[in-house]
Design a protein around this motif. Structure first.
Motif, short mmCIF file in Angstrom:
data_model
loop_
_atom_site.label_atom_id
_atom_site.label_comp_id
_atom_site.label_asym_id
_atom_site.label_seq_id
_atom_site.Cartn_x
_atom_site.Cartn_y
_atom_site.Cartn_z
N TRP A 1 0.83 -1.21 0.00
CA TRP A 1 0.00 0.00 0.00
C TRP A 1 0.86 1.26 0.00
O TRP A 1 1.92 1.29 0.62
N THR A 2 0.37 2.26 -0.67
CA THR A 2 0.86 3.61 -0.44
C THR A 2 -0.14 4.25 0.51
O THR A 2 -1.27 4.56 0.11
N TYR A 3 0.25 4.38 1.76
CA TYR A 3 -0.71 4.85 2.76
C TYR A 3 -1.07 6.32 2.51
O TYR A 3 -0.23 7.14 2.15
N LYS A 4 -2.32 6.62 2.72
CA LYS A 4 -2.83 7.97 2.49
C LYS A 4 -2.90 8.74 3.79
O LYS A 4 -2.95 8.15 4.88
N ASN A 5 -2.91 10.05 3.67
CA ASN A 5 -3.05 10.89 4.85
C ASN A 5 -4.43 10.70 5.46
O ASN A 5 -5.42 10.50 4.76
N MET A 6 -4.47 10.78 6.78
CA MET A 6 -5.76 10.72 7.46
C MET A 6 -6.58 11.95 7.09
O MET A 6 -6.05 13.04 6.89
N THR A 7 -7.88 11.76 6.99
CA THR A 7 -8.78 12.89 6.75
C THR A 7 -9.86 12.87 7.82
O THR A 7 -10.20 11.82 8.35
N THR A 8 -10.37 14.04 8.13
CA THR A 8 -11.53 14.08 9.03
C THR A 8 -12.74 13.56 8.27
O THR A 8 -12.75 13.52 7.03
N LEU A 9 -13.77 13.19 9.00
CA LEU A 9 -14.99 12.74 8.35
C LEU A 9 -15.55 13.84 7.46
O LEU A 9 -15.99 13.59 6.33
N SER A 10 -15.50 15.06 7.96
CA SER A 10 -16.05 16.19 7.20
C SER A 10 -15.29 16.41 5.89
O SER A 10 -15.89 16.72 4.86
N GLU A 11 -13.98 16.22 5.90
CA GLU A 11 -13.19 16.41 4.67
C GLU A 11 -13.59 15.42 3.58
O GLU A 11 -13.46 15.70 2.39
N GLN A 12 -14.09 14.25 3.99
CA GLN A 12 -14.52 13.27 3.00
C GLN A 12 -15.75 13.75 2.24
O GLN A 12 -16.03 13.28 1.13
N PHE A 13 -16.49 14.69 2.82
CA PHE A 13 -17.70 15.18 2.17
C PHE A 13 -17.40 16.15 1.03
O PHE A 13 -18.32 16.66 0.40
N GLU A 14 -16.12 16.39 0.76
CA GLU A 14 -15.78 17.13 -0.45
C GLU A 14 -16.09 16.31 -1.70
O GLU A 14 -16.20 16.85 -2.79
N SER A 15 -16.20 14.99 -1.53
CA SER A 15 -16.54 14.10 -2.64
C SER A 15 -18.05 13.89 -2.70
O SER A 15 -18.73 13.89 -1.68
N LYS A 16 -18.56 13.66 -3.88
CA LYS A 16 -20.00 13.43 -4.04
C LYS A 16 -20.43 12.07 -3.50
O LYS A 16 -21.58 11.92 -3.06
N PHE A 17 -19.52 11.10 -3.52
CA PHE A 17 -19.89 9.74 -3.16
C PHE A 17 -19.02 9.25 -2.00
O PHE A 17 -17.79 9.33 -2.08
N VAL A 18 -19.67 8.77 -0.96
CA VAL A 18 -18.96 8.23 0.20
C VAL A 18 -19.38 6.77 0.37
O VAL A 18 -20.55 6.47 0.60
N VAL A 19 -18.43 5.87 0.21
CA VAL A 19 -18.75 4.45 0.30
C VAL A 19 -18.47 3.98 1.72
O VAL A 19 -17.49 4.37 2.35
N ASP A 20 -19.35 3.13 2.23
CA ASP A 20 -19.26 2.65 3.61
C ASP A 20 -19.26 1.13 3.62
O ASP A 20 -20.19 0.50 3.09
N VAL A 21 -18.21 0.54 4.20
CA VAL A 21 -18.12 -0.91 4.33
C VAL A 21 -17.82 -1.26 5.78
O VAL A 21 -17.46 -0.41 6.58
N ASP A 22 -17.99 -2.52 6.11
CA ASP A 22 -17.82 -2.98 7.49
C ASP A 22 -16.36 -2.91 7.94
O ASP A 22 -15.43 -2.88 7.12
#
Length: 658
Positions: free
Chosen positions: A493-514
Motif C-alpha cells: 500500500w501507499t498509505y494515504k493521509n488521514m482525513t476528518t470525516l467532514s473532509e470526505q464530504f468534499e466528494s459526491k460519493f462516500v462508500v461505507d463498508v464494514d
C-alpha cells in the motif's frame, strides 16, 4: 397643455423600467458579479412554503406529487435523464415504498394503540403512554416503526421470565466472556458492572427516561462481534410459543410486578444461576455455525441450490444492482459466496458465541443472530471521528466527481495469506487504477445501446483503470490487526493521509463498508449532502426506516457492480464512439438521492430518535421479564390523550404531499 392618457403613461413607465434594468445589468456584468448565480437564486413561490421560505400549511387541494418536486425550487433539480436504465426503476419503486410507509403512520395515541393490538395481538406494555408522550415531545416522525424491537424480542416469549432475569443479572460476572451489566433499581441506574465506555454511554442514554422504568438488569455485549446463534428448529418452536401466547386482556393491569426473584443483589448468598453456554471460535469459519440458524431449504444449507438462484432473490441479472438490500446481507442467501470474502466470516478476531437464546443487547448482528439490537453507542457518544461536521460538506455542485473511503486494515485478523480476500482490502484493490490496469481486470458495466437511445446493454470488458484514477480515492491510513505483524504490507500500500470525516464530504460519493463489525460512520454519511453507498452483512436498529435507492445506494458485498453505479452517476465516454461504452451523466439523480438521504437522516437518526427507540425497547423488555407478562399492559383505547394530540399534531407525511 395636452395631457397623456393613462394607458400611454403606463407604457412609457414600462419602457423606462426595462431600460433601467438593462443599464443596471450591464453595469453589474462589467463589475464582475455572477448574475447567473443571482438569477438562479431568485425565490420562486413553492407549494408548502411561506413568503419567508419557511414551511407553511400545505394546500389540501393541491395534487399529490413525488416529494422532491416541492422540496426545492431550483430548476436544475428537475432535469432528470428520462431513460430506461434499471436504476431509474429502482428509484421509482423505492419512492412508492417510502410513500406507503409515510401514509401508513398513526397520527394519534388512539390510532397507535389500535394498530399495536392489530399487529402484535397484545396490549401495549405498561408505560406505553409515558413512552408515547416522551416520543411525541421529542418530535418522533413515525410512532409505529419499531418492528425491529418486536422481532428481536418475540422468541423470548418462549423462555420463562425467571430464566431471562437470572441470565441478565449474572452473565457479566465472567469478565472473559465480554458482557457488561446495567442495573436499574428504584427508577435510577443503580450500578454498572464489568464497566467500559460502551455501557457508560448506554447509561447516559437510559438516564433520559429511567424514571419511567421498573427494576431490571440489562446484559450488554461489549465486544465488536455479535453473540447469539440459535439453531433453526429450536427458534421455530420459540416463535410458535410466542404466537400461541397472544392475548388481549380487556382488564390488563398497567403496572409492573415488584420484588421478583432472580435479579442481581449485593451479597446474595443463593443467587439463581443459569449456564449461558458460551463457546469460543476465534479465527474459524463463521458460516459453519451460522448456517445452523438458516432454514433447511436456504442456499446456505441446501447443497442443490445454485449461485444463480440465490442471486435472483436480491440482484438484477442484467446490471448486477442490488434490488433487495435486506436479502443482500442475509447469510442464508449470500453466505456461501461471501464466506471467503469478508473478514468477519473467515478470519474473525473474536467469536464468543452461544446457541442458547440469551438476553444480550448488541449494537449490531448478522441476520442469523438473535442478539437484541439497540442503537450503537458510537451514534450517541460525542466522538469527532464519527460525528457529522458541516465544514467541508459543500453543496452538490461544488463537490468532486469522486468516491472516497479512508480507514485502517481492520475487519478481521490479517495475515500474509488472507489479506487479499478481506472486505476492506478488496475495496481498495478494485478501485485502484494501477491494479485495474491489468489487461485481465475487466469489469462489467452497462452501456447505452447505440441503436436505441436511452436503452442499455451489458458491456463486459470495461477497463476501469483510467476511471478509477479519475474518480476514486480509496486507501488505508495505516495497517492494523495483523498476525504476527504487519510487515507483509510493506510495498503493498501507499498509505494515504488521514482525513476528518467532514473532509470526505468534499466528494459526491462516500462508500461505507464494514470493519470488525458495523461501521460507525453511517449516520454521518447519511446526514451529509454526499450520496452514501453501502455494503454490509450487519443489521442495525435503524434499518427499517432507511430505504435503499431513495436514501442511499446499496452495494453487493462482492462490489462487482461498483463501476456500473459510478459510471451511471458520473457518466462515461462519448455518444457514438465505436467500440467504447457510453453512459450519459445522471448528476441530477445523485444530487436528489443525496439530498433525500440527508433530509431524512436529520428527521429519523437524531439523538432523540436513539432515546425514543431505547425507551420503547426497555419497556417491551421489562414486560418480557415480568412474571405476570401475559396479564399486564395498557388496556385503554387511547382517547385520554385526544386533547394532547389535538394540541400537538403530527407533522404531515412529506410535508403534506406523498
Amino acid at each position: 397643455m395636452r395631457t397623456i392618457d393613462r394607458g400611454k403613461q403606463q407604457f412609457f413607465f414600462l419602457i423606462a423600467a426595462i431600460a433601467a434594468f438593462v443599464f443596471v445589468t450591464n453595469i453589474v456584468l462589467l463589475s464582475g458579479v455572477d448574475v447567473r448565480t443571482r438569477i438562479k437564486n431568485i425565490p420562486i413561490p413553492i407549494p408548502g412554503k411561506g413568503k419567508d421560505g419557511n414551511s407553511a400549511a400545505p394546500d389540501p387541494n393541491l395534487p399529490k406529487l413525488d416529494s422532491w418536486h416541492h422540496d426545492n425550487g431550483k430548476f436544475e433539480d428537475h432535469a432528470a435523464v428520462d431513460d430506461q436504465h434499471p436504476i431509474r426503476n429502482y428509484m421509482k419503486e423505492a419512492n412508492a415504498a417510502f410513500n406507503k410507509y409515510e401514509e401508513s403512520r398513526s397520527m394519534t395515541f388512539k390510532e397507535t394503540v389500535a394498530k399495536y393490538r392489530r399487529k402484535y395481538g397484545r396490549n401495549p406494555p405498561p408505560g406505553f403512554r409515558d413512552w408515547y408522550r416522551f416520543a411525541r415531545d421529542k418530535n418522533v416522525h413515525n410512532i409505529d416503526d419499531f418492528e425491529q424491537i418486536m422481532d428481536d424480542l418475540r422468541p423470548f416469549w418462549g423462555i420463562e421470565p425467571i430464566e431471562i432475569r437470572s441470565l441478565a443479572a449474572h452473565m457479566h460476572e465472567d469478565e472473559t466472556r465480554g458482557i457488561s451489566g446495567l442495573h436499574i433499581r428504584d427508577k435510577k441506574i443503580w450500578k454498572l458492572t464489568n464497566q467500559n465506555w460502551r455501557v457508560e454511554t448506554m447509561a447516559t442514554m437510559v438516564e433520559k427516561f429511567v424514571k419511567f422504568l421498573p427494576d431490571m438488569d440489562i446484559a450488554m455485549n461489549r465486544l465488536d462481534q455479535p453473540r447469539i446463534i440459535v439453531p433453526w428448529d429450536y427458534m421455530q418452536k420459540l416463535l410458535a410459543t410466542e404466537k400461541e401466547s397472544r392475548r388481549i386482556y380487556p382488564n390488563a393491569a398497567a403496572e409492573w410486578t415488584k420484588n421478583m426473584t432472580g435479579m442481581l443483589r449485593d451479597n446474595d448468598t443463593a443467587p439463581i444461576l443459569t449456564n449461558p453456554g458460551w463457546y469460543s471460535k476465534p479465527g474459524e469459519q463463521y458460516m459453519e455455525i451460522a448456517k445452523e440458524a438458516c432454514p433447511p431449504d436456504s442456499h446456505a444449507r441446501d447443497s442443490s441450490s445454485t449461485l444463480a438462484s440465490a442471486e435472483l432473490l436480491y440482484k438484477d441479472a442484467e446490471g448486477g444492482f442490488v434490488t433487495n438490500f435486506n436479502r443482500s446481507s442475509d447469510l442464508c442467501t449470500i453466505g456461501p459466496e461471501v464466506q471467503g470474502k469478508h473478514g468477519f466470516l473467515f478470519s474473525p478476531s473474536t467469536v464468543v458465541a452461544s446457541k442458547k437464546l440469551l438476553p444480550v443487547f448488541g449494537e449490531c448482528k448478522v441476520n442469523v443472530n438473535s442478539d437484541i439490537l439497540f442503537p450503537a453507542n458510537i451514534y450517541y457518544k460525542d466522538d469527532d471521528r464519527y460525528a457529522y461536521g458541516s465544514t467541508y460538506d459543500y453543496d452538490w455542485t461544488d463537490k468532486e466527481d469522486s468516491m472516497i473511503w479512508r480507514g485502517v486494515t481492520s475487519g478481521g485478523t490479517n495475515t500474509a495469506d488472507n489479506w487479499m480476500n478481506m472486505h476492506r482490502q478488496r475495496l481498495a484493490l478494485i478501485t485502484n487504477g494501477t491494479v485495474m490496469a491489468d489487461k485481465d481486470k475487466k469489469v462489467r458495466i452497462l452501456s447505452e445501446d447505440p441503436a436505441n437511445h436511452g436503452v442499455y446493454q451489458i458491456y463486459d470488458h470495461f477497463n476501469s483503470s483510467k476511471f478509477a484514477f479519475d474518480h476514486t480515492d480509496v486507501g488505508f491510513t495505516e495497517a492494523f490487526a495483523c498476525v504476527p505483524n504487519c510487515n507483509f504490507y510493506d510495498g503493498v500500500w501507499t498509505y494515504k493521509n488521514m482525513t476528518t470525516l467532514s473532509e470526505q464530504f468534499e466528494s459526491k460519493f462516500v462508500v461505507d463498508v464494514d470493519g470488525h463489525s458495523f461501521s460507525g460512520r453511517w449516520h454521518a454519511f447519511l446526514e451529509s449532502k454526499s450520496l452514501g453507498i453501502k455494503a454490509t452483512i450487519f443489521r442495525e436498529w435503524h434499518d427499517s426506516r432507511l430505504f435503499a435507492w431513495r436514501h442511499f445506494i446499496p452495494l453487493d458485498n462482492r462490489y462487482d457492480e461498483i463501476y456500473s453505479i459510478l459510471t451511471y452517476f458520473i457518466g462515461y465516454g462519448k455518444q457514438g464512439e465505436p467500440n467504447e461504452p457510453y453512459m450519459p451523466r445522471h448528476d441530477f439523480e445523485g444530487n436528489k438521492l443525496g439530498r433525500q438521504g440527508s433530509e431524512w437522516a436529520k428527521k429519523v437518526l437524531r439523538k432523540e430518535d436513539v432515546e425514543i427507540y431505547m425507551f420503547r425497547l426497555l419497556i417491551e423488555y421489562a414486560r418480557l421479564i415480568d412474571d405476570n407478562r401475559d396479564r399486564i399492559g395498557y388496556s385503554g383505547d387511547g382517547s385520554e390523550l385526544d386533547k394532547y394530540d389535538a394540541k400537538h399534531p403530527m407533522s404531515p407525511a412529506n410535508g403534506g404531499h406523498a
